[in-house]
Scaffold this motif. Structure first.
Motif, short mmCIF file in Angstrom:
data_model
loop_
_atom_site.label_atom_id
_atom_site.label_comp_id
_atom_site.label_asym_id
_atom_site.label_seq_id
_atom_site.Cartn_x
_atom_site.Cartn_y
_atom_site.Cartn_z
N ILE A 1 1.16 -1.23 0.34
CA ILE A 1 0.18 0.62 0.22
C ILE A 1 1.06 1.29 -0.16
N VAL A 2 2.28 0.89 0.97
CA VAL A 2 2.95 2.18 0.96
C VAL A 2 3.86 2.39 -0.31
N ASP A 3 3.43 1.77 -1.42
CA ASP A 3 4.01 2.18 -2.73
C ASP A 3 2.89 2.03 -3.85
N GLY A 4 2.26 1.88 -3.62
CA GLY A 4 0.74 2.57 -4.23
C GLY A 4 -0.68 1.61 -4.90
N GLY A 5 -0.14 0.53 -4.20
CA GLY A 5 -0.80 -1.22 -4.82
C GLY A 5 -1.58 -1.30 -3.21
N LEU A 6 -2.31 -2.37 -3.81
CA LEU A 6 -3.53 -2.73 -3.02
C LEU A 6 -2.69 -4.00 -1.92
N GLY A 7 -2.21 -4.27 -1.82
CA GLY A 7 -1.03 -4.92 -0.99
C GLY A 7 -1.83 -7.13 -0.88
N LEU A 8 -2.20 -6.83 -2.06
CA LEU A 8 -2.79 -8.69 -1.90
C LEU A 8 -1.20 -9.37 -2.20
N ALA A 9 -1.82 -10.28 -0.99
CA ALA A 9 -0.69 -11.71 -1.47
C ALA A 9 -0.22 -12.14 -2.88
N GLU A 10 1.06 -12.20 -3.45
CA GLU A 10 1.22 -12.50 -4.97
C GLU A 10 0.43 -13.76 -5.06
N PRO A 11 0.42 -14.60 -4.37
CA PRO A 11 -0.35 -15.86 -5.88
C PRO A 11 -1.73 -15.46 -6.03
N SER A 12 -2.26 -14.83 -4.92
CA SER A 12 -3.67 -14.37 -4.81
C SER A 12 -3.66 -12.87 -6.07
N ALA A 13 -2.88 -12.17 -6.11
CA ALA A 13 -2.63 -11.43 -7.02
C ALA A 13 -2.51 -12.03 -8.39
N VAL A 14 -1.86 -12.57 -8.26
CA VAL A 14 -1.50 -13.73 -10.00
C VAL A 14 -2.52 -14.88 -10.28
N ALA A 15 -3.17 -14.83 -9.49
CA ALA A 15 -4.90 -15.68 -9.72
C ALA A 15 -5.45 -15.01 -10.41
N ILE A 16 -5.94 -13.35 -9.37
CA ILE A 16 -6.84 -12.50 -10.10
C ILE A 16 -6.62 -12.33 -11.15
N VAL A 17 -5.42 -11.87 -11.70
CA VAL A 17 -4.93 -11.70 -13.02
C VAL A 17 -5.74 -12.16 -14.69
N SER A 18 -5.42 -14.11 -13.71
CA SER A 18 -5.33 -15.04 -14.84
C SER A 18 -7.33 -15.43 -14.90
N ILE A 19 -7.86 -14.93 -13.62
CA ILE A 19 -9.35 -15.38 -13.81
C ILE A 19 -10.07 -14.15 -13.80
N TYR A 20 -9.21 -12.69 -13.82
CA TYR A 20 -10.29 -10.99 -14.75
C TYR A 20 -9.82 -11.27 -16.16
N GLY A 21 -8.37 -12.25 -16.40
CA GLY A 21 -8.36 -12.29 -18.11
C GLY A 21 -9.41 -13.63 -18.72
N ALA A 22 -10.56 -13.89 -18.04
CA ALA A 22 -11.32 -15.50 -18.04
C ALA A 22 -12.38 -14.77 -18.21
N SER A 23 -12.76 -13.22 -17.25
CA SER A 23 -14.07 -12.86 -17.00
C SER A 23 -13.83 -11.82 -17.88
N VAL A 24 -13.45 -11.21 -19.13
CA VAL A 24 -13.11 -10.32 -19.72
C VAL A 24 -13.73 -11.22 -21.51
N TYR A 25 -12.88 -12.64 -21.56
CA TYR A 25 -13.60 -13.10 -23.07
C TYR A 25 -14.38 -13.74 -22.37
N LEU A 26 -15.10 -14.16 -20.92
CA LEU A 26 -16.21 -14.87 -20.76
C LEU A 26 -17.69 -13.84 -21.61
N LEU A 27 -17.26 -12.33 -20.40
CA LEU A 27 -18.57 -11.55 -21.04
C LEU A 27 -18.52 -11.54 -22.98
#
Length: 516
Positions: free
Chosen positions: A57-83
């Motif tokens: 957060i002090v670096d301007g991010g949301l401060g999530l755990a790295e594995p969660s962040a990477v998984a979110i990026v993948s599932i976000y990409g899945a959501s984009v094309y699913l829509l």
């Protein structure tokens, strides 16, 4: 100014005689530049998304755990094309591809503006809006490219390759610019650059719409008024099922992220299966079209596994770039985001060569299914390379820039074999009554692939990343071998299409010969 919607627009001039844009139809130039700026906005946001999620957060991010962040990026990409399913349906049944593209662009722009606001709620709202808008725009702008060409036109593959190059011009500059802006002024300033890019795309689409000669204006399979209430109920049912899947996943998942991944994955895997079943059973699909569709199934599966590996450029590969790769290329500083420009730069250089190659090799080796198999093989090789790199380099002993760059280049060669040809194959093999929805089905290959990646990332979060990529490599290389073995069968199923393409090639060569 855009021409008014007219379902009866004459498209006779979009035949092989229309060569106003480097030998291609004039409308290709409009869609080329609109897609360029739309992809600039999307890939600019994507280049910094993982870092925004896991930076402190002090670096301007949301401060999530790295594995969660990477998984979110993948599932976000899945959501984009699913829509894209929704976007394709609305284009085919309600508003046409032109309107869907316009409305999608406006929603995407609103999403990037929301991301530029330094507030957590605005950030998540922006991510959702970009996903919804891309679902409206992405399948339908590609459908309009297909409508510029007559069936059997030998320029189709090369036209899609040129169109695909526009995607990569935009995605080349965006990580460089957005990454630099993020480095100097923060994440939200970077997101604002993406908003400007999308505004340019919307303005170009409206201003240059007349060059499309009616492409995208028609509603191919209009939804009768008496059925609209029924469709609305289906939409509400889908939302209810999603909510149910999310709550059910809570029985075995211990986090909101895990529940969301499972709920999206259910739809990402279920939607393409449902689409294939509906198309095969539809009375509006002829026997010949079913043969084409059957040939398309193994190609789609290969594409799904290709994107499972390829789309990790903004996920695990981005983490490797930031944590395990040196930040210099000789005396020059090299930001982690910039690695995501290597893929589009390679395509910009090589796409014209591949376009010429596919045109002059039309009807010869490699055939369309062989191109798919070759693409999956190359991405499997890149997964093997990444497994070795994750095993060999650490945050203390970092890899040189050229190693990760080489991995991106190998994946790009596979992409040039599979992606532009896949766009063309989808418009060519799709049943006429499901034109835009079939394009959505093509993008569902990316959705399912990224959902599969998210599932693997979640399941393997406690094992080394080298083992994750070994599993990826095994899956893709086995399937690529099967695709090569199925090439003769696939070609038999689409023999009439290949014959039409050969006839078009011969006619085109004869016309050019007489012209000389």
């Amino acid at each position: 100014m855009a021409q008014p919607i007219s379902e009866g627009t004459d498209r006779g001039q979009t035949s092989m005689t229309d060569r106003a844009f480097f030998g291609q139809p004039a409308g290709l130039s409009t869609l080329f530049f609109v897609e360029l700026w739309e992809r600039f906005s999307y890939y600019g946001m994507r280049a910094i998304l993982a870092y925004y999620l896991y930076f402190a957060i002090v670096d301007g991010g949301l401060g999530l755990a790295e594995p969660s962040a990477v998984a979110i990026v993948s599932i976000y990409g899945a959501s984009v094309y699913l829509l894209g399913v929704v976007g394709g349906f609305l284009a085919d049944r309600v508003m046409g591809a032109w309107r869907a593209t316009l409305y999608g662009g406006i929603v995407i722009m609103a999403g990037h503006i929301s991301l530029a606001i330094p507030a957590v709620l605005a950030s998540w709202t922006g991510i959702v809006l970009v996903a919804i808008g891309t679902g409206l725009l992405k399948p339908n702008i590609s459908t309009m490219v297909g409508e510029l060409y007559d069936r059997g036109d030998p320029r189709r593959d090369s036209g899609f390759s040129i169109f695909y190059m526009s995607i990569n011009i935009g995605s080349f500059f965006s990580p460089l610019i957005v990454g630099t802006v993020r480095e100097r002024w923060g994440f939200h300033a970077g997101f604002s650059v993406a908003a400007v890019g999308m505004a340019i795309a919307v303005a170009l689409f409206v201003w240059r719409s007349g060059t499309l000669r009616g492409a995208g204006r028609a509603v191919h399979n209009p939804l009768p008024r008496q059925e609209r209430g029924k469709v609305a109920l289906w939409g509400l049912a889908a939302l209810a099922v999603f909510a149910g899947c999310y709550l059910l996943a809570g029985l075995w998942r211990g986090s909101v992220v895990g529940q969301f991944i499972d709920a999206v994955s259910f739809f990402a895997f279920g939607a393409p299966i449902a689409y294939f079943v509906v198309m095969f059973r539809s009375p509006k699909v002829s026997a010949q079209e079913r043969s084409h569709l059957l040939a398309y199934v193994p190609l789609w599966v290969g594409a799904m596994l290709f994107f499972m590996v390829f789309e990790q450029a903004a996920g695990k590969m981005a983490v490797f770039a930031e944590q395990r790769t040196v930040g210099e290329l000789g005396p020059i500083g090299f930001q982690a985001e910039w690695f995501q420009s290597i893929n589009p730069l390679t395509i910009v250089i090589l796409a014209p060569l591949f376009a010429v190659l596919w045109r002059y090799r039309a009807g010869k080796f490699p055939s369309l299914p062989a191109k798919f198999a070759l693409g999956v093989t190359l991405v499997g090789i890149s997964a093997l390379m990444l497994a070795w790199m994750f095993a060999s380099y650490t945050p203390e002993h970092k890899a040189p820039v050229f190693l990760l760059a080489a991995c991106f280049i190998i994946q790009t060669l596979g992409e040039l074999c599979l992606s532009p040809v896949g766009l063309s194959a989808t418009t060519l093999l799709a049943p006429a009554a499901f034109a835009s929805q079939a394009m959505a089905l093509w993008f569902l290959a990316s959705s399912a692939g990224q959902a599969l990646a998210a599932q693997l990332i979640t399941a393997m979060k406690n094992v080394p990343d080298s083992q994750y990529y070994l599993v990826n490599a095994a899956m893709t290389l086995v399937v690529s071998g099967l695709l090569f073995a199925l090439v003769p069968w696939t070609r038999r199923k689409m023999a009439d299409v290949e014959e039409a393409q050969r006839a078009g090639v011969d006619a085109d060569r004869d016309s050019r010969s007489h012209a000389h």
